[in-house]
Motif scaffolding. Structure first.
Motif, mmCIF file in Angstrom:
data_model
loop_
_atom_site.group_PDB
_atom_site.id
_atom_site.type_symbol
_atom_site.label_atom_id
_atom_site.label_comp_id
_atom_site.label_asym_id
_atom_site.label_seq_id
_atom_site.Cartn_x
_atom_site.Cartn_y
_atom_site.Cartn_z
ATOM 1 N N GLY A 1 -7.707 8.814 0.505
ATOM 2 C CA GLY A 1 -7.999 7.242 0.008
ATOM 3 C C GLY A 1 -7.543 6.410 1.129
ATOM 4 O O GLY A 1 -7.955 5.247 1.259
ATOM 5 N N VAL A 2 -6.631 6.800 1.946
ATOM 6 C CA VAL A 2 -6.096 5.855 2.950
ATOM 7 C C VAL A 2 -7.045 5.237 4.156
ATOM 8 O O VAL A 2 -6.895 4.366 4.764
ATOM 9 C CB VAL A 2 -4.754 6.326 3.544
ATOM 10 N N SER B 1 -13.795 -1.273 0.380
ATOM 11 C CA SER B 1 -12.963 -0.517 0.972
ATOM 12 C C SER B 1 -11.821 -0.556 0.079
ATOM 13 O O SER B 1 -11.205 0.612 -0.237
ATOM 14 C CB SER B 1 -12.756 -0.573 2.327
ATOM 15 N N PHE C 1 -10.186 2.276 -2.422
ATOM 16 C CA PHE C 1 -8.724 2.730 -2.091
ATOM 17 C C PHE C 1 -7.989 2.777 -3.384
ATOM 18 O O PHE C 1 -6.996 3.681 -3.684
ATOM 19 C CB PHE C 1 -8.136 1.853 -0.998
ATOM 20 N N SER D 1 0.842 -1.081 0.044
ATOM 21 C CA SER D 1 -0.069 -0.064 0.043
ATOM 22 C C SER D 1 0.880 1.122 0.028
ATOM 23 O O SER D 1 0.389 2.203 -0.603
ATOM 24 C CB SER D 1 -1.011 0.019 1.414
ATOM 25 N N GLN E 1 -1.102 9.697 -4.158
ATOM 26 C CA GLN E 1 -2.174 10.387 -3.407
ATOM 27 C C GLN E 1 -1.827 11.648 -2.664
ATOM 28 O O GLN E 1 -2.603 12.185 -2.020
ATOM 29 C CB GLN E 1 -2.726 9.113 -2.468
ATOM 30 N N LEU F 1 -8.478 2.213 3.262
ATOM 31 C CA LEU F 1 -7.358 1.297 3.478
ATOM 32 C C LEU F 1 -7.281 0.854 4.952
ATOM 33 O O LEU F 1 -7.197 -0.551 5.425
ATOM 34 C CB LEU F 1 -5.986 1.691 3.134
#
Length: 404
Positions: free
Chosen positions: A306-307, A294, A298, A239, A246, A310
């Motif tokens: 967006g995290v 989710s 993400f 990730s 981002q 995550l």
């Protein structure tokens, strides 16, 4: 009884020391700085899984027929060399060596501390507290990891990535010493006077037979394997490669990691409640739907928020892994506990290879964003399979009850 209580304190201490690793927060960007591509990293994860498949079950059998604490201490020694070798790695072959030592160490550790904890509680007639204690341990693990991530992010930003790896070596020798002071309950002490290849083969054959003939145990292992492959193989590992896209700078990686560790820590405390809730078919499906969506979101977002999705996915999946770990311990005989845990890890690593290849393929062909969208889809497919297996098993048990 006093020794059993002493064990719990030692297990807490060992968990803290094993969690104080500064390198994890920059592991992927460290690899990129040494010339590795995203596909190279996937190949390394696949090599890790292959090595784990080779050593996983023999290591589990070794822990059951030898002393669990000796196997655990040996595993930590290999993990020490994982970080040591990484410091001097500037090519794919050298990183492969580091991942080899990590796989051997991970295989030797796999399920061992959990087995000692479960049997310690069982000696006190408190095995029902396993998920609760494991949840607290996970809370501590991620709280300490979060602190290490913040400090590690700052250290990496000011002093470079390599320093994090040197500092990560400190806790391993201390942990090994503490492990050697662990007490193994009488029920878990091996009956074999010496380790014999034929005895280990017989032990393994018995473990595989019990696993195959227990339908509930097979279902638990399958779900645990897929969730673990998605959670630990991709979400935790890959990730951070999406953060820069981002708009998140490296110096803020520690803060993101802290957010992930906080929600993961509290998920450990929530796991004890989830244990009963997940037996409800509707809630069971819901616990998989939310992280699936989710992960997909993400992978579709190019903004820092967006995290958050995550974190939601990781938090729920972390709780699920604890619940299923409890199911696994409940279904495993004492003399085969680590062996069956190793069978579970074997399946997990095999599935990790498949998911890793899919993830790397889509990252190379399209973007890493697409890879996460595919990952969410894979987890959603798990819902369908898991629901089918659950209903099939429920109908079978109902039929057995009616005929008896």
């Amino acid at each position: 009884m006093e020794k059993s209580k002493h064990n719990i304190v030692l297990i807490y201490s060992i968990t803290i020391l094993q969690s104080f690793i500064f390198a994890y927060v920059i592991e992927r960007v460290f690899g990129e700085s040494r010339g590795l591509t995203v596909l190279d990293m996937q190949y390394l994860l696949i090599l890790y899984s292959v090595f784990s498949i080779i050593f996983e079950i023999p290591s589990g059998v070794l822990a059951d027929v030898w002393k669990k604490k000796y196997t655990l201490a040996l595993g930590l020694a290999f993990c020490f060399f994982e970080f040591f070798v990484s410091i001097f790695s500037y090519s794919f072959p050298m990183f492969s060596l580091a991942y080899f030592t990590a796989a051997v160490g991970g295989s030797l550790k796999s399920g061992t501390l959990e087995a000692i904890l479960y049997e310690t509680l069982k000696e006190q007639n408190k095995e029902a507290c396993y998920v609760k204690i494991s949840g607290r341990l996970k809370f501590i693990k991620y709280s300490v990891s979060g602190l290490a991530a913040i400090v590690g992010g700052i250290i990496a930003d000011y002093f470079g990535y390599e320093v994090n790896y040197w500092l990560s070596l400190i806790g391993f020798p201390i942990s090994i010493v503490l492990i050697l002071y662990l007490y193994e309950p009488k029920r878990s002490v091996p009956s074999l006077k010496k380790i014999e290849i034929f005895s280990m083969y017989t032990h393994l054959k018995k473990g595989l037979s019990i696993t195959w003939n227990n339908h509930h145990l097979r279902n638990v292992i399958f779900v645990s394997a897929v969730v673990g492959a998605v959670l630990y193989g991709q979400l935790h590992e890959m990730s951070m490669l999406i953060y820069p896209e981002q708009g998140i700078a490296v110096k803020y990686f520690g803060l993101v990691s802290l957010g992930i560790t906080i929600i993961s820590a509290f998920s450990g405390l929530f796991a004890n409640r989830m244990k009963d809730m997940i037996k409800n078919p509707f809630l069971s499906v819901l616990f998989f739907v939310i992280p699936s969506l989710s992960i997909f979101i993400f992978g579709s977002v190019y903004k820092w928020w967006g995290v958050i999705f995550l974190m939601v996915a990781i938090g729920i999946l972390e709780a699920i892994t604890l619940v299923y770990s409890g199911f696994l311990q409940d279904e495993s005989p004492d003399e085969l506990r680590v062996t069956i845990s190793s069978v579970s890890s074997f399946v997990h690593n095999a599935i990790s290879i498949v998911i890793g290849l899919i993830f790397g393929y889509y990252a190379q062909l399209f973007t890493i964003h697409v890879s996460f969208q595919v990952l969410g889809t894979i987890l959603f497919i798990l819902i369908l399979i898991q629901s089918y297996l659950f209903m099939k098993e429920k109908q079978k048990r109902k039929h057995i009850t009616q005929t008896s």
